[in-house]
Design a protein around this motif. Sequence first.
Motif, PDB file in Angstrom:
ATOM      1  N   ASP A 255       9.510 -36.527   2.966  1.00 59.34           N
ATOM      2  CA  ASP A 255      10.119 -35.363   3.614  1.00 59.34           C
ATOM      3  C   ASP A 255       9.504 -35.047   4.977  1.00 59.34           C
ATOM      4  N   GLY A 256       8.686 -35.951   5.480  1.00 59.05           N
ATOM      5  CA  GLY A 256       8.076 -35.745   6.788  1.00 59.05           C
ATOM      6  C   GLY A 256       6.701 -35.121   6.717  1.00 59.05           C
ATOM      7  N   GLN A 257       6.391 -34.447   5.611  1.00 60.51           N
ATOM      8  CA  GLN A 257       5.114 -33.766   5.487  1.00 60.51           C
ATOM      9  C   GLN A 257       4.263 -34.301   4.336  1.00 60.51           C
ATOM     10  N   ASN A 258       4.740 -35.322   3.663  1.00 60.34           N
ATOM     11  CA  ASN A 258       3.982 -35.893   2.536  1.00 60.34           C
ATOM     12  C   ASN A 258       3.614 -37.354   2.780  1.00 60.34           C
ATOM     13  N   ARG A 259       3.292 -37.675   4.046  1.00 61.05           N
ATOM     14  CA  ARG A 259       2.934 -39.054   4.376  1.00 61.05           C
ATOM     15  C   ARG A 259       1.739 -39.537   3.568  1.00 61.05           C
ATOM     16  N   LYS A 260       0.714 -38.688   3.437  1.00 59.52           N
ATOM     17  CA  LYS A 260      -0.489 -39.085   2.703  1.00 59.52           C
ATOM     18  C   LYS A 260      -0.160 -39.396   1.248  1.00 59.52           C
ATOM     19  N   GLU A 261       0.625 -38.525   0.612  1.00 56.39           N
ATOM     20  CA  GLU A 261       1.017 -38.768  -0.782  1.00 56.39           C
ATOM     21  C   GLU A 261       1.775 -40.084  -0.906  1.00 56.39           C
ATOM     22  N   PHE A 262       2.667 -40.317   0.028  1.00 54.91           N
ATOM     23  CA  PHE A 262       3.480 -41.540   0.015  1.00 54.91           C
ATOM     24  C   PHE A 262       2.594 -42.776   0.144  1.00 54.91           C
ATOM     25  N   ILE A 263       1.710 -42.760   1.135  1.00 57.66           N
ATOM     26  CA  ILE A 263       0.819 -43.902   1.386  1.00 57.66           C
ATOM     27  C   ILE A 263      -0.138 -44.097   0.222  1.00 57.66           C
ATOM     28  N   ASP A 264      -0.690 -43.034  -0.317  1.00 57.63           N
ATOM     29  CA  ASP A 264      -1.604 -43.129  -1.457  1.00 57.63           C
ATOM     30  C   ASP A 264      -0.899 -43.726  -2.673  1.00 57.63           C
ATOM     31  N   THR A 265       0.333 -43.292  -2.915  1.00 61.07           N
ATOM     32  CA  THR A 265       1.090 -43.798  -4.066  1.00 61.07           C
ATOM     33  C   THR A 265       1.370 -45.286  -3.918  1.00 61.07           C
ATOM     34  N   MET A 266       1.709 -45.709  -2.712  1.00 68.48           N
ATOM     35  CA  MET A 266       1.896 -47.143  -2.475  1.00 68.48           C
ATOM     36  C   MET A 266       0.610 -47.906  -2.752  1.00 68.48           C
ATOM     37  N   SER A 267      -0.500 -47.400  -2.247  1.00 68.26           N
ATOM     38  CA  SER A 267      -1.774 -48.119  -2.294  1.00 68.26           C
ATOM     39  C   SER A 267      -2.310 -48.281  -3.706  1.00 68.26           C
ATOM     40  N   GLU A 268      -1.991 -47.341  -4.590  1.00 66.74           N
ATOM     41  CA  GLU A 268      -2.519 -47.415  -5.952  1.00 66.74           C
ATOM     42  C   GLU A 268      -1.584 -48.167  -6.900  1.00 66.74           C
ATOM     43  N   SER A 269      -0.483 -48.709  -6.364  1.00 67.61           N
ATOM     44  CA  SER A 269       0.473 -49.458  -7.183  1.00 67.61           C
ATOM     45  C   SER A 269       0.010 -50.902  -7.390  1.00 67.61           C
ATOM     46  N   SER A 270       0.442 -51.499  -8.496  1.00 64.00           N
ATOM     47  CA  SER A 270       0.119 -52.902  -8.792  1.00 64.00           C
ATOM     48  C   SER A 270       1.083 -53.860  -8.112  1.00 64.00           C
ATOM     49  N   TYR A 271       2.261 -53.353  -7.767  1.00 57.63           N
ATOM     50  CA  TYR A 271       3.315 -54.222  -7.250  1.00 57.63           C
ATOM     51  C   TYR A 271       4.257 -53.383  -6.397  1.00 57.63           C
ATOM     52  N   ILE A 272       4.821 -54.019  -5.366  1.00 56.63           N
ATOM     53  CA  ILE A 272       5.797 -53.336  -4.511  1.00 56.63           C
ATOM     54  C   ILE A 272       7.068 -54.170  -4.428  1.00 56.63           C
ATOM     55  N   ILE A 273       8.166 -53.557  -4.786  1.00 55.71           N
ATOM     56  CA  ILE A 273       9.487 -54.161  -4.615  1.00 55.71           C
ATOM     57  C   ILE A 273      10.108 -53.468  -3.418  1.00 55.71           C
ATOM     58  N   ALA A 274      10.284 -54.223  -2.337  1.00 55.76           N
ATOM     59  CA  ALA A 274      10.516 -53.599  -1.028  1.00 55.76           C
ATOM     60  C   ALA A 274      11.866 -53.961  -0.441  1.00 55.76           C
ATOM     61  N   THR A 275      12.816 -53.035  -0.518  1.00 57.87           N
ATOM     62  CA  THR A 275      14.044 -53.218   0.247  1.00 57.87           C
ATOM     63  C   THR A 275      13.826 -52.735   1.680  1.00 57.87           C
ATOM     64  N   ARG A 276      13.104 -51.650   1.834  1.00 61.59           N
ATOM     65  CA  ARG A 276      12.757 -51.160   3.172  1.00 61.59           C
ATOM     66  C   ARG A 276      11.773 -52.124   3.846  1.00 61.59           C
ATOM     67  N   PHE A 277      12.043 -52.417   5.119  1.00 62.19           N
ATOM     68  CA  PHE A 277      11.209 -53.342   5.891  1.00 62.19           C
ATOM     69  C   PHE A 277       9.742 -52.931   5.870  1.00 62.19           C
ATOM     70  N   HIS A 278       9.471 -51.655   6.120  1.00 63.01           N
ATOM     71  CA  HIS A 278       8.071 -51.244   6.222  1.00 63.01           C
ATOM     72  C   HIS A 278       7.402 -51.006   4.874  1.00 63.01           C
ATOM     73  N   ALA A 279       8.172 -50.938   3.799  1.00 64.59           N
ATOM     74  CA  ALA A 279       7.557 -50.985   2.469  1.00 64.59           C
ATOM     75  C   ALA A 279       6.920 -52.366   2.275  1.00 64.59           C
TER      76      ALA A 279
END
Length: 358
Positions: A255-279
Amino acid sequence: MKKLFLYAYDHINLGDDLFIETIVRRYPHVKFYFWTDAKNKEVFKDLKNLKIIDQNAAKIRFLGKLRPSLVARYKAGIQKTCDAQVYIGGSIFMEHSTWENIVAWWKYQSKNFSFFVLGANFGPYHTEEYRIEMNKVYTQLMDICFRDTYSKELFKNNKNVRQAPDILFSYEMPKVQKKKKQIFVSVISCEYRELKGLTEEEYIIKMSDLINEFCREKYEIILASFCEEEGDLLVAKKIKNYLKDSSNVVVLNYDGQNRKEFIDTMSESSYIIATRFHAMILGMVAKIPVYPIIYSDKTKNVLKDINFKGKYADLRESKTLTYESAKDNLMTNYVVDINKLKKDASQHFMKLDKYLNN
């Protein structure tokens, strides 16, 4: 203090917002001016050297009512006080039916201002005429640095054109000692893409099918929306509703104001399935196995540049998107060595560094 007039995609998209954050933090002693909506004042409130100019402010609306050209003159007045202009973004050179107007805008900007372009790719384009006209523009820029070899080779005789890996390869992702049994899934809306042979409903069904399988294996699933305005959130909700059991599935919307939450959630994941380029890019930076799902040649071109050896799917070849394929990179724990990419990504700023230091 030197001043830069900034252009970037400003519709609350995680990748583009990280572009803005990266360039503004890189130059703390430079004042950036960003002509955009007031909502971005909250999005970038931590960036003290970024001045948001609300294009819908009462003063500017008043000028527009008096005479539309007064708004352009007001903006140009701000631009003229700046030392240079910078456009930081990815797919900013797509060919549209109105491409002649777009070329005219670029010609005007490059003629009247010192102009830098960082982080872009060229296309998709359909006519040689468009490419030739943009090549003329590039000769007038202070610098243009593409993020893929394909784009650079389209202008290989233009000495002004450079290439470096995507800017976000240099982004610092949090270091996580122990990953969660969690899969971060970024989605898109197919209605916003030029995809032949695949409807949005078919995409939702295919994504639901492979997520169902991971749910059976007791993985927590994060369905991630990078850009609500482009339909990501709606698609994420539709996928969740389509699942047989969504008890372990969470929808996470940027939502524009939860970048840290978003990045932290990505970083603690075991796997990323990425349709978005920057994911895909951020997952690689975090040293997490990534399964790229291609919707545009921009992703395919970068995978070729980095010599990606894992499995991936291409939405333009819908039979490639399967659970078996998606699980492969996770099972083999295939990660990309990004050490050189991380270092080389900073080359996007090489000429701007020199310009500002002078």
